[in-house]
Design a protein around this motif. Structure first.
Motif, PDB file in Angstrom:
ATOM      1  N   UNK A 288     -62.419  53.131   1.569  1.00  0.00           N
ATOM      2  CA  UNK A 288     -61.331  53.324   2.528  1.00  0.00           C
ATOM      3  C   UNK A 288     -60.700  51.989   2.909  1.00  0.00           C
ATOM      4  N   UNK A 289     -61.523  50.940   3.028  1.00  0.00           N
ATOM      5  CA  UNK A 289     -61.009  49.621   3.379  1.00  0.00           C
ATOM      6  C   UNK A 289     -60.029  49.137   2.318  1.00  0.00           C
ATOM      7  N   UNK A 290     -60.369  49.331   1.058  1.00  0.00           N
ATOM      8  CA  UNK A 290     -59.483  48.918  -0.030  1.00  0.00           C
ATOM      9  C   UNK A 290     -58.174  49.707   0.028  1.00  0.00           C
ATOM     10  N   UNK A 291     -58.270  51.016   0.246  1.00  0.00           N
ATOM     11  CA  UNK A 291     -57.066  51.849   0.336  1.00  0.00           C
ATOM     12  C   UNK A 291     -56.239  51.451   1.557  1.00  0.00           C
ATOM     13  N   UNK A 292     -56.928  51.118   2.658  1.00  0.00           N
ATOM     14  CA  UNK A 292     -56.224  50.720   3.872  1.00  0.00           C
ATOM     15  C   UNK A 292     -55.438  49.434   3.667  1.00  0.00           C
ATOM     16  N   UNK A 293     -55.935  48.548   2.801  1.00  0.00           N
ATOM     17  CA  UNK A 293     -55.190  47.326   2.487  1.00  0.00           C
ATOM     18  C   UNK A 293     -53.835  47.676   1.892  1.00  0.00           C
ATOM     19  N   UNK A 294     -53.819  48.660   0.997  1.00  0.00           N
ATOM     20  CA  UNK A 294     -52.579  49.075   0.358  1.00  0.00           C
ATOM     21  C   UNK A 294     -51.627  49.662   1.399  1.00  0.00           C
ATOM     22  N   UNK A 295     -52.145  50.551   2.259  1.00  0.00           N
ATOM     23  CA  UNK A 295     -51.329  51.188   3.282  1.00  0.00           C
ATOM     24  C   UNK A 295     -50.781  50.160   4.275  1.00  0.00           C
ATOM     25  N   UNK A 296     -51.670  49.337   4.835  1.00  0.00           N
ATOM     26  CA  UNK A 296     -51.238  48.346   5.817  1.00  0.00           C
ATOM     27  C   UNK A 296     -50.358  47.289   5.169  1.00  0.00           C
ATOM     28  N   UNK A 297     -50.667  46.939   3.920  1.00  0.00           N
ATOM     29  CA  UNK A 297     -49.835  45.970   3.224  1.00  0.00           C
ATOM     30  C   UNK A 297     -48.424  46.482   3.022  1.00  0.00           C
ATOM     31  N   UNK A 298     -48.281  47.762   2.730  1.00  0.00           N
ATOM     32  CA  UNK A 298     -46.953  48.358   2.586  1.00  0.00           C
ATOM     33  C   UNK A 298     -46.145  48.232   3.867  1.00  0.00           C
ATOM     34  N   UNK A 299     -46.774  48.547   4.988  1.00  0.00           N
ATOM     35  CA  UNK A 299     -46.076  48.457   6.272  1.00  0.00           C
ATOM     36  C   UNK A 299     -45.715  47.012   6.592  1.00  0.00           C
ATOM     37  N   UNK A 300     -46.625  46.083   6.302  1.00  0.00           N
ATOM     38  CA  UNK A 300     -46.347  44.666   6.543  1.00  0.00           C
ATOM     39  C   UNK A 300     -45.157  44.197   5.714  1.00  0.00           C
ATOM     40  N   UNK A 301     -45.128  44.613   4.456  1.00  0.00           N
ATOM     41  CA  UNK A 301     -44.015  44.249   3.588  1.00  0.00           C
ATOM     42  C   UNK A 301     -42.713  44.898   4.051  1.00  0.00           C
ATOM     43  N   UNK A 302     -42.820  46.124   4.514  1.00  0.00           N
ATOM     44  CA  UNK A 302     -41.627  46.835   4.992  1.00  0.00           C
ATOM     45  C   UNK A 302     -40.968  46.073   6.131  1.00  0.00           C
ATOM     46  N   UNK A 303     -41.735  45.755   7.170  1.00  0.00           N
ATOM     47  CA  UNK A 303     -41.134  45.156   8.356  1.00  0.00           C
ATOM     48  C   UNK A 303     -40.762  43.698   8.117  1.00  0.00           C
ATOM     49  N   UNK A 304     -41.555  42.955   7.354  1.00  0.00           N
ATOM     50  CA  UNK A 304     -41.219  41.552   7.094  1.00  0.00           C
ATOM     51  C   UNK A 304     -39.955  41.444   6.249  1.00  0.00           C
ATOM     52  N   UNK A 305     -39.792  42.339   5.274  1.00  0.00           N
ATOM     53  CA  UNK A 305     -38.599  42.305   4.424  1.00  0.00           C
ATOM     54  C   UNK A 305     -37.349  42.679   5.210  1.00  0.00           C
ATOM     55  N   UNK A 306     -37.452  43.657   6.125  1.00  0.00           N
ATOM     56  CA  UNK A 306     -36.288  44.047   6.932  1.00  0.00           C
ATOM     57  C   UNK A 306     -35.900  42.938   7.894  1.00  0.00           C
ATOM     58  N   UNK A 307     -36.894  42.204   8.390  1.00  0.00           N
ATOM     59  CA  UNK A 307     -36.604  41.110   9.316  1.00  0.00           C
ATOM     60  C   UNK A 307     -35.875  39.973   8.607  1.00  0.00           C
ATOM     61  N   UNK A 308     -36.377  39.573   7.433  1.00  0.00           N
ATOM     62  CA  UNK A 308     -35.747  38.467   6.714  1.00  0.00           C
ATOM     63  C   UNK A 308     -34.391  38.892   6.161  1.00  0.00           C
ATOM     64  N   UNK A 309     -34.224  40.187   5.849  1.00  0.00           N
ATOM     65  CA  UNK A 309     -32.932  40.710   5.417  1.00  0.00           C
ATOM     66  C   UNK A 309     -31.888  40.521   6.514  1.00  0.00           C
ATOM     67  N   UNK A 310     -32.245  40.907   7.739  1.00  0.00           N
ATOM     68  CA  UNK A 310     -31.322  40.748   8.864  1.00  0.00           C
ATOM     69  C   UNK A 310     -30.989  39.278   9.086  1.00  0.00           C
ATOM     70  N   UNK A 311     -32.004  38.417   9.000  1.00  0.00           N
ATOM     71  CA  UNK A 311     -31.782  36.990   9.191  1.00  0.00           C
ATOM     72  C   UNK A 311     -30.821  36.439   8.136  1.00  0.00           C
ATOM     73  N   UNK A 312     -31.016  36.846   6.884  1.00  0.00           N
ATOM     74  CA  UNK A 312     -30.163  36.342   5.805  1.00  0.00           C
ATOM     75  C   UNK A 312     -28.722  36.793   5.968  1.00  0.00           C
ATOM     76  N   UNK A 313     -28.530  38.023   6.406  1.00  0.00           N
ATOM     77  CA  UNK A 313     -27.170  38.549   6.548  1.00  0.00           C
ATOM     78  C   UNK A 313     -26.467  38.051   7.800  1.00  0.00           C
ATOM     79  N   UNK A 314     -27.188  37.322   8.622  1.00  0.00           N
ATOM     80  CA  UNK A 314     -26.583  36.759   9.827  1.00  0.00           C
ATOM     81  C   UNK A 314     -26.622  35.234   9.829  1.00  0.00           C
ATOM     82  N   UNK A 315     -26.796  34.657   8.652  1.00  0.00           N
ATOM     83  CA  UNK A 315     -26.723  33.218   8.519  1.00  0.00           C
ATOM     84  C   UNK A 315     -27.924  32.456   9.044  1.00  0.00           C
ATOM     85  N   UNK A 316     -29.042  33.137   9.278  1.00  0.00           N
ATOM     86  CA  UNK A 316     -30.243  32.492   9.818  1.00  0.00           C
ATOM     87  C   UNK A 316     -31.331  32.281   8.760  1.00  0.00           C
ATOM     88  N   UNK A 317     -31.033  32.683   7.534  1.00  0.00           N
ATOM     89  CA  UNK A 317     -31.943  32.504   6.396  1.00  0.00           C
ATOM     90  C   UNK A 317     -31.076  32.416   5.151  1.00  0.00           C
TER      91      UNK A 317
END
Length: 500
Positions: A288-317
Motif C-alpha cells: 500500500x505504501x508503494x501504491x500511495x507514493x504513486x497516488x500522492x505523487x500524482x497529486x503533488x505533480x498536479x498542484x505543482x504543475x498548475x502553480x508553475x503554469x500560472x507563474x509562467x503565464x503571468x511573467x513570474x517564471x
C-alpha cells in the motif's frame, strides 16, 4: 476608484478585465500552447480525490512513525489536533475565495489582486517548492523501505508518476486504520511537541489543493464548498485517529521507527501487524505504501504543475513552463516539477533518514508560510468588499467565525513558523538544524522584496481591488447537488461524508 459595471460584467462572464492582445489566426503550436486554458471537467469527487490523494500518502504511513518517535503518543495528538484546527480556518478562508473566484492561480492570484504582486511572486515559488519537496518526500519514503531501495524500482515509480497525471480523473484514494497495545505518553515533553508541528504541517499540506483545482471545476459554487467540508473531516479523522491508534500500539522508543539516523524504517502499521503475528497484513501495508507514493505523487505533480503554469503565464517564471498540450495538460511544468523532485534519489546513501527529516521540516515551514498568506489575503479581500460597498450576500460561501477564526489562524501560523525550530538553540546548539528550520524565512523575504524593487509593485488599494475577474455565471435552474443528497437520510449523508 471602484470597478465599473462594464468591467464587472466582462469579468463575471470569464473574460479578464485587461488581457494581452492576441491574434486568433495564429496556429496552435505557436501561441495557443502558451495561452490555451485548462479544461473545466473536474467534479466535486475529483477535487476531493486529488486533495486526499496528496495528503494520504507514504508520509502518513512512514512519517507518522517519525512523529511518534519525537513526541510520543500524547505529543502527536496535541500537535496534530492543534494544526487540524488551523487547517479548518484556512479551509474556510480559501473556500470563501475559491467559490466566488475559481481561478487556476487560486491564492497565488488572490495575493496579487488583493495584497501585492510581489507577495504573489514569493508565494507562488514557495508553494511550488512546497509540493516539489513533498514529492521528494514521497520518493524518499520508499528509499527508507529496505526492500524497495533499489534504483530500478524507484525509477519505475518515477515513470508511473510521469504518466498517470496526464489523466486528470485518475487519482486514487487510500484510507486505512488499525488497533491495540499500549505505549508511553510523551517522548520529550514540549520539545517533542514543537518538533512534530512541522510534520503535522507537512502531512496536512494538500487540503488547500481544493483551491487550485477549483479553476478546473465544472461547477465550483457547489463542488468547492462540499469538497472543503468533506476533505477536512476525512483528513482530521484519519490523521488524528491514526495518531491515536499507533500511539497505543507502539512504544515511541521502538528502534524500528523512523529517526534522523535511520538507514531504513518501517511503517508503524507494519510494526503493529508484525508484532501481532499478522505477517501477511504487514506485507500488504508495504504494498500500500508503494501504491500511495504513486497516488500522492500524482497529486503533488498536479498542484505543482498548475502553480508553475500560472507563474509562467503571468511573467513570474520562464515562459516555456506555460505550455500545455491540446488537451490542456501543462506537460513542461510536469516535467520540471518531477525532475527537481528527483533530488531524493541522492538519498540512496545511509543518510536517507537525515534527508527525510530535512525535507519534511522545509516543507512544513513552507506550509505555514502558505497558510498564513492565505489568511492575510482573505482579510484583505473582506476589507476590499467593505471598501467597495459589496454586500456579503454576494458570497456563495462564507467563512465560519470570521474575523476571529481568520485572525487566530494567521497568528497561529506566524507563531508556528518560529516556534517549530526553537529546539535548535537548546544545548547542544545545532547550526545544521537552525539553518534547516529557518532558511525559508530569509529566502521568502528576499523573493518578496527583490521582486518588489525589481518590478516596482504597489500595495493594492482597497478601492482598486479587482473583485470580479474570474467569477462565473451560474445557471438559474441548476440543481443543488448537496440538497438532493441531504434528502437521502442519515445513512446516505454519512456515506457522502466518508465515500463522497
Amino acid at each position: 476608484m471602484a470597478v465599473t459595471d462594464e468591467k464587472r460584467q466582462a469579468s463575471v462572464e470569464g473574460t479578464p478585465a485587461s488581457s494581452p492582445s492576441g491574434d486568433a489566426a495564429v496556429p496552435y503550436a505557436v501561441e495557443e500552447a502558451y495561452s490555451a486554458p485548462l479544461h473545466r471537467k473536474l467534479k466535486s469527487r475529483h477535487l476531493q480525490m486529488i486533495a486526499i490523494g496528496g495528503i494520504i500518502g507514504p508520509g502518513l504511513f512512514v512519517g507518522s512513525g517519525n512523529a511518534l518517535h519525537l513526541a510520543g503518543p500524547g505529543g502527536i495528538i496535541i500537535s496534530f489536533s492543534l494544526v487540524g484546527i488551523i487547517v479548518f480556518f484556512v479551509m474556510q478562508s480559501l473556500g470563501e475565495l475559491a467559490t466566488l473566484i475559481p481561478v487556476t492561480g487560486s491564492f497565488t492570484e488572490y495575493a496579487a489582486r488583493f495584497v501585492d504582486d510581489s507577495l504573489s511572486f514569493a508565494l507562488g515559488w514557495a508553494y511550488w517548492y512546497l509540493w516539489v519537496t513533498v514529492l521528494a518526500n514521497e520518493y524518499n519514503a520508499i528509499s527508507l523501505r529496505g526492500r524497495y531501495r533499489s534504483p530500478q524500482n524507484r525509477l519505475h515509480l518515477l515513470a508511473q508518476a510521469l504518466v498517470i497525471p496526464f489523466s486528470p480523473r485518475g487519482y486514487p484514494l487510500y484510507e486505512l486504520l488499525i488497533i491495540v497495545n499500549i505505549a508511553g505518553a510523551f517522548a520529550d515533553s514540549i520539545n517533542g511537541v514543537a518538533n512534530t508541528f512541522v510534520i503535522a504541517g507537512t502531512l496536512y499540506a494538500g487540503t488547500e489543493m481544493v483551491g487550485i483545482t477549483s479553476g478546473e471545476s465544472s461547477n465550483p459554487r457547489r463542488a468547492v464548498p462540499r469538497a472543503i467540508r468533506q476533505v477536512f473531516w476525512r483528513i482530521l479523522i484519519f490523521y488524528v485517529g491514526m495518531m491515536f491508534f499507533i500511539g497505543i500500539l507502539i512504544p515511541w522508543n521502538d528502534k524500528r521507527l523512523l529517526a534522523k539516523a535511520s538507514k531504513t524504517a518501517q511503517s508503524p502499521l507494519t510494526i503493529a501487524l508484525s508484532d501481532a503475528g499478522i505477517n501477511a497484513g504487514a506485507s500488504l501495508i508495504n504494498a500500500v505504501i508503494v501504491i500511495a507514493v504513486i497516488s500522492a505523487g500524482n497529486s503533488s505533480l498536479y498542484v505543482s504543475s498548475r502553480t508553475i503554469l500560472f507563474m509562467a503565464r503571468n511573467g513570474k517564471a520562464p515562459k516555456i513552463f506555460g505550455r500545455v498540450t491540446r488537451t490542456g495538460v501543462p506537460w513542461v511544468a510536469l516535467l520540471l516539477s518531477n525532475l527537481v523532485a528527483c533530488i531524493s534519489f541522492l538519498s540512496v546513501s545511509d543518510a536517507a533518514g537525515t534527508v527525510y527529516n530535512a525535507l519534511i521540516t522545509l516543507s512544513g515551514v513552507a506550509t505555514f508560510i502558505v497558510w498564513g498568506t492565505i489568511e492575510l489575503t482573505h482579510i484583505r479581500f473582506r476589507n476590499g468588499l467593505a471598501a467597495q460597498n459589496e454586500p456579503l450576500s454576494t458570497l456563495p460561501f462564507k467563512a465560519m467565525w470570521y474575523p476571529y477564526g481568520t485572525y487566530a489562524a494567521l497568528g497561529a501560523n506566524i507563531f508556528l513558523i518560529f516556534f517549530q525550530g526553537y529546539t535548535a538553540f537548546l544545548n547542544p546548539f545545532s547550526a545544521t538544524d537552525l539553518v534547516i528550520n529557518y532558511i525559508l524565512l530569509p529566502v521568502f523575504l528576499i523573493l518578496l522584496v527583490g521582486y518588489k524593487f525589481w518590478k516596482r509593485t504597489k500595495w493594492v488599494k482597497l478601492e482598486e481591488m479587482d473583485l470580479w475577474t474570474g467569477r462565473r455565471v451560474e445557471g438559474i435552474g441548476a440543481v443543488d447537488e448537496e440538497t438532493v443528497q441531504k434528502k437521502g437520510g442519515i445513512v446516505k449523508r454519512a456515506k457522502n461524508v466518508i465515500v463522497g
